[in-house]
Design a protein around this motif. Structure first.
Motif, PDB file in Angstrom:
ATOM      1  N   GLY A  27       0.810  -1.219   0.000  1.00 52.55           N
ATOM      2  CA  GLY A  27       0.000   0.000   0.000  1.00 52.55           C
ATOM      3  C   GLY A  27       0.836   1.258   0.000  1.00 52.55           C
ATOM      4  N   PRO A  28       0.425   2.284  -0.739  1.00 53.48           N
ATOM      5  CA  PRO A  28       1.213   3.522  -0.826  1.00 53.48           C
ATOM      6  C   PRO A  28       1.149   4.371   0.441  1.00 53.48           C
ATOM      7  CG  PRO A  28      -0.831   3.736  -2.051  1.00 53.48           C
ATOM      8  CD  PRO A  28      -0.760   2.300  -1.613  1.00 53.48           C
ATOM      9  N   ARG A  29       0.140   4.136   1.290  1.00 55.35           N
ATOM     10  CA  ARG A  29      -0.032   4.991   2.474  1.00 55.35           C
ATOM     11  C   ARG A  29       0.479   4.341   3.754  1.00 55.35           C
ATOM     12  NH1 ARG A  29      -6.100   7.647   1.659  1.00 55.35           N
ATOM     13  NH2 ARG A  29      -5.692   8.608  -0.382  1.00 55.35           N
ATOM     14  N   ARG A  30       1.182   3.274   3.651  1.00 58.50           N
ATOM     15  CA  ARG A  30       1.692   2.596   4.841  1.00 58.50           C
ATOM     16  C   ARG A  30       2.830   3.418   5.446  1.00 58.50           C
ATOM     17  NH1 ARG A  30       1.353  -2.506   6.956  1.00 58.50           N
ATOM     18  NH2 ARG A  30      -0.003  -3.153   5.248  1.00 58.50           N
ATOM     19  N   ARG A  31       2.626   3.872   6.666  1.00 61.13           N
ATOM     20  CA  ARG A  31       3.590   4.770   7.304  1.00 61.13           C
ATOM     21  C   ARG A  31       4.585   4.035   8.198  1.00 61.13           C
ATOM     22  NH1 ARG A  31      -0.421   9.686   9.345  1.00 61.13           N
ATOM     23  NH2 ARG A  31      -1.186  10.338   7.282  1.00 61.13           N
ATOM     24  N   THR A  32       4.199   2.876   8.683  1.00 64.53           N
ATOM     25  CA  THR A  32       5.058   2.162   9.610  1.00 64.53           C
ATOM     26  C   THR A  32       5.669   0.944   8.927  1.00 64.53           C
ATOM     27  OG1 THR A  32       3.184   0.846  10.399  1.00 64.53           O
ATOM     28  CG2 THR A  32       3.708   2.860  11.617  1.00 64.53           C
ATOM     29  N   PRO A  33       6.881   0.568   9.326  1.00 57.95           N
ATOM     30  CA  PRO A  33       7.489  -0.635   8.746  1.00 57.95           C
ATOM     31  C   PRO A  33       6.764  -1.882   9.230  1.00 57.95           C
ATOM     32  CG  PRO A  33       8.831   0.183  10.551  1.00 57.95           C
ATOM     33  CD  PRO A  33       7.748   1.200  10.327  1.00 57.95           C
ATOM     34  N   GLY A  34       6.762  -2.895   8.427  1.00 59.36           N
ATOM     35  CA  GLY A  34       6.183  -4.158   8.855  1.00 59.36           C
ATOM     36  C   GLY A  34       4.676  -4.128   8.947  1.00 59.36           C
ATOM     37  N   LEU A  35       4.156  -4.920   9.905  1.00 60.98           N
ATOM     38  CA  LEU A  35       2.713  -5.052  10.075  1.00 60.98           C
ATOM     39  C   LEU A  35       2.163  -4.005  11.024  1.00 60.98           C
ATOM     40  CD1 LEU A  35       2.397  -8.929  10.567  1.00 60.98           C
ATOM     41  CD2 LEU A  35       2.100  -7.625   8.444  1.00 60.98           C
ATOM     42  N   ARG A  36       0.938  -3.591  10.752  1.00 61.69           N
ATOM     43  CA  ARG A  36       0.221  -2.772  11.730  1.00 61.69           C
ATOM     44  C   ARG A  36      -0.268  -3.685  12.853  1.00 61.69           C
ATOM     45  NH1 ARG A  36      -2.186  -0.954   6.665  1.00 61.69           N
ATOM     46  NH2 ARG A  36      -1.418   1.136   6.124  1.00 61.69           N
ATOM     47  N   ARG A  37      -0.524  -3.085  14.017  1.00 61.95           N
ATOM     48  CA  ARG A  37      -1.029  -3.874  15.143  1.00 61.95           C
ATOM     49  C   ARG A  37      -2.334  -4.565  14.785  1.00 61.95           C
ATOM     50  NH1 ARG A  37       0.216   0.832  19.590  1.00 61.95           N
ATOM     51  NH2 ARG A  37       2.251   0.072  20.316  1.00 61.95           N
ATOM     52  N   ALA A  38      -3.209  -3.853  14.075  1.00 62.27           N
ATOM     53  CA  ALA A  38      -4.501  -4.441  13.710  1.00 62.27           C
ATOM     54  C   ALA A  38      -4.318  -5.640  12.787  1.00 62.27           C
ATOM     55  CB  ALA A  38      -5.382  -3.386  13.046  1.00 62.27           C
ATOM     56  N   GLU A  39      -3.306  -5.564  11.915  1.00 64.89           N
ATOM     57  CA  GLU A  39      -3.048  -6.677  11.002  1.00 64.89           C
ATOM     58  C   GLU A  39      -2.533  -7.896  11.756  1.00 64.89           C
ATOM     59  OE1 GLU A  39      -1.943  -4.026   7.035  1.00 64.89           O
ATOM     60  OE2 GLU A  39      -0.369  -4.566   8.469  1.00 64.89           O
ATOM     61  N   LEU A  40      -1.623  -7.664  12.715  1.00 64.89           N
ATOM     62  CA  LEU A  40      -1.133  -8.764  13.521  1.00 64.89           C
ATOM     63  C   LEU A  40      -2.267  -9.383  14.327  1.00 64.89           C
ATOM     64  CD1 LEU A  40       1.015 -10.563  14.766  1.00 64.89           C
ATOM     65  CD2 LEU A  40       1.579  -8.704  16.348  1.00 64.89           C
ATOM     66  N   ALA A  41      -3.126  -8.537  14.896  1.00 62.43           N
ATOM     67  CA  ALA A  41      -4.251  -9.046  15.677  1.00 62.43           C
ATOM     68  C   ALA A  41      -5.146  -9.942  14.835  1.00 62.43           C
ATOM     69  CB  ALA A  41      -5.050  -7.870  16.251  1.00 62.43           C
ATOM     70  N   THR A  42      -5.428  -9.513  13.616  1.00 61.34           N
ATOM     71  CA  THR A  42      -6.275 -10.317  12.721  1.00 61.34           C
ATOM     72  C   THR A  42      -5.611 -11.646  12.397  1.00 61.34           C
ATOM     73  OG1 THR A  42      -7.258  -8.328  11.749  1.00 61.34           O
ATOM     74  CG2 THR A  42      -7.403 -10.371  10.466  1.00 61.34           C
ATOM     75  N   LEU A  43      -4.339 -11.614  12.076  1.00 63.07           N
ATOM     76  CA  LEU A  43      -3.623 -12.837  11.725  1.00 63.07           C
ATOM     77  C   LEU A  43      -3.538 -13.808  12.906  1.00 63.07           C
ATOM     78  CD1 LEU A  43      -0.692 -11.239   9.682  1.00 63.07           C
ATOM     79  CD2 LEU A  43      -2.508 -12.696   8.760  1.00 63.07           C
ATOM     80  N   ALA A  44      -3.410 -13.268  14.114  1.00 55.74           N
ATOM     81  CA  ALA A  44      -3.262 -14.114  15.302  1.00 55.74           C
ATOM     82  C   ALA A  44      -4.596 -14.485  15.927  1.00 55.74           C
ATOM     83  CB  ALA A  44      -2.381 -13.404  16.333  1.00 55.74           C
ATOM     84  N   GLY A  45      -5.688 -13.838  15.485  1.00 52.18           N
ATOM     85  CA  GLY A  45      -7.000 -14.149  16.032  1.00 52.18           C
ATOM     86  C   GLY A  45      -7.233 -13.603  17.421  1.00 52.18           C
ATOM     87  N   VAL A  46      -6.632 -12.432  17.714  1.00 50.23           N
ATOM     88  CA  VAL A  46      -6.857 -11.768  19.001  1.00 50.23           C
ATOM     89  C   VAL A  46      -7.274 -10.331  18.723  1.00 50.23           C
ATOM     90  CG1 VAL A  46      -5.172 -13.221  20.182  1.00 50.23           C
ATOM     91  CG2 VAL A  46      -4.426 -11.055  19.186  1.00 50.23           C
TER      92      VAL A  46
END
Length: 285
Positions: A27-46
């Motif tokens: 994505g062109p608007r991604r400001r932080t390196p790596g995953l966002r917290r929300a993305e990690l939460a979704t992937l981990a199911g928490v």
């Protein structure tokens, strides 16, 4: 030492995961390196709130199932998973497996024999304070003109890196080298170990913010293998692949072996040794 090593480690690993690695667009608007917290939460199911609590240190004992899900989502290596497990088990300060045992500065005869068999490769034995306590002739030839071994009885990798101005000229990637050395110092009892605490105090006085900032921000897991670039005073630019081998726990020491990462470095090390070309072969892959 940061009192939130678990949160520091999780955040650093989240920021190190490329979105594409887990099937997400950069994505062109991604400001932080790596995953966002929300993305990690979704992937981990928490919940994202739970990820925030973990990273901020407000929850330091996640359940095994949650820990496993987060480790899977972050694609942690086996070594990183072991480290994550240790961080959750050591959330309560007070017990140190080292107790008041002094850093071991004696090298067993068998280890010295191994060093002899590693010639002409540069190899060194260090203890938990990164004190240089034994090395091959190849290591002496490599480092004798750098300043590290000026006083062999006080040679110390982390003190040299932070307190000797020659180290910054020696290591083109000095900041990364400094990160790794701090990570190694923190990987253990650290402040509950009187000897490590005294060394940290010395570095705080001598190196100031360059050291203390890393104590607060660098996770306590140093790389066991990799490549180090050196601008050698005599041999020029060198690229050295290193392997770090943990000796038995009672030794409380590590054996670090350096090998040339390319043919030019191999030839330069042979020249330093006064050997015929081909004594050391470049490591590839």
């Amino acid at each position: 030492m940061s009192d939130n090593e678990l949160g520091l480690f999780l955040r650093s690993r989240r920021e190190a995961v490329a979105p594409a690695k887990v099937g997400l667009p950069a994505g062109p608007r991604r400001r932080t390196p790596g995953l966002r917290r929300a993305e990690l939460a979704t992937l981990a199911g928490v919940s994202v709130e739970y990820i925030i609590r973990l990273e901020q240190g407000r929850d330091r004992r996640p359940s095994p199932s949650v820990l496993s899900a987060i480790a899977d989502a972050l694609h942690l290596t086996p070594n990183e998973r072991i480290h994550l497990h240790r961080l959750t088990k050591s959330a309560d300060a007070g017990f140190s497996c080292m107790g008041f045992v002094q850093p071991n500065r004696e090298v067993r005869p068998a280890v010295r024999a191994i060093l002899e068999h590693l010639e002409p490769a540069p190899a060194v034995v260090v203890n938990r304070l990164s004190e240089v306590i034994a090395y091959t002739d190849g290591y002496h030839r490599l480092m004798s003109s750098t300043g590290l071994l000026d006083d062999p009885l006080r040679a110390n990798l982390i003190l040299f890196a932070f307190c000797d101005p020659r180290a910054r000229a020696l290591y083109p990637d000095w900041s990364h080298v400094a990160d790794e050395l701090v990570a190694g110092l923190k990987n253990g009892p650290f402040r509950t170990d009187p000897a490590a605490a005294a060394l940290a105090d010395e570095l705080t006085v001598l190196a100031g913010e360059e050291f203390t900032r890393r104590v607060d921000t660098v996770p306590s897991l140093a790389a066991a293998t990799g490549t180090t670039r050196i601008e050698h005073p005599e041999a020029g630019t060198l690229r050295l692949t290193f392997e770090t081998l943990d000796l038995p726990a009672d030794d409380d020491q590590q054996l670090i072996v350096h090998l040339p990462a390319d043919q030019a470095t191999a030839a330069a090390l042979d020249t330093l040794a006064g050997r015929r070309p081909g004594a050391l072969r470049a490591v590839s892959g």
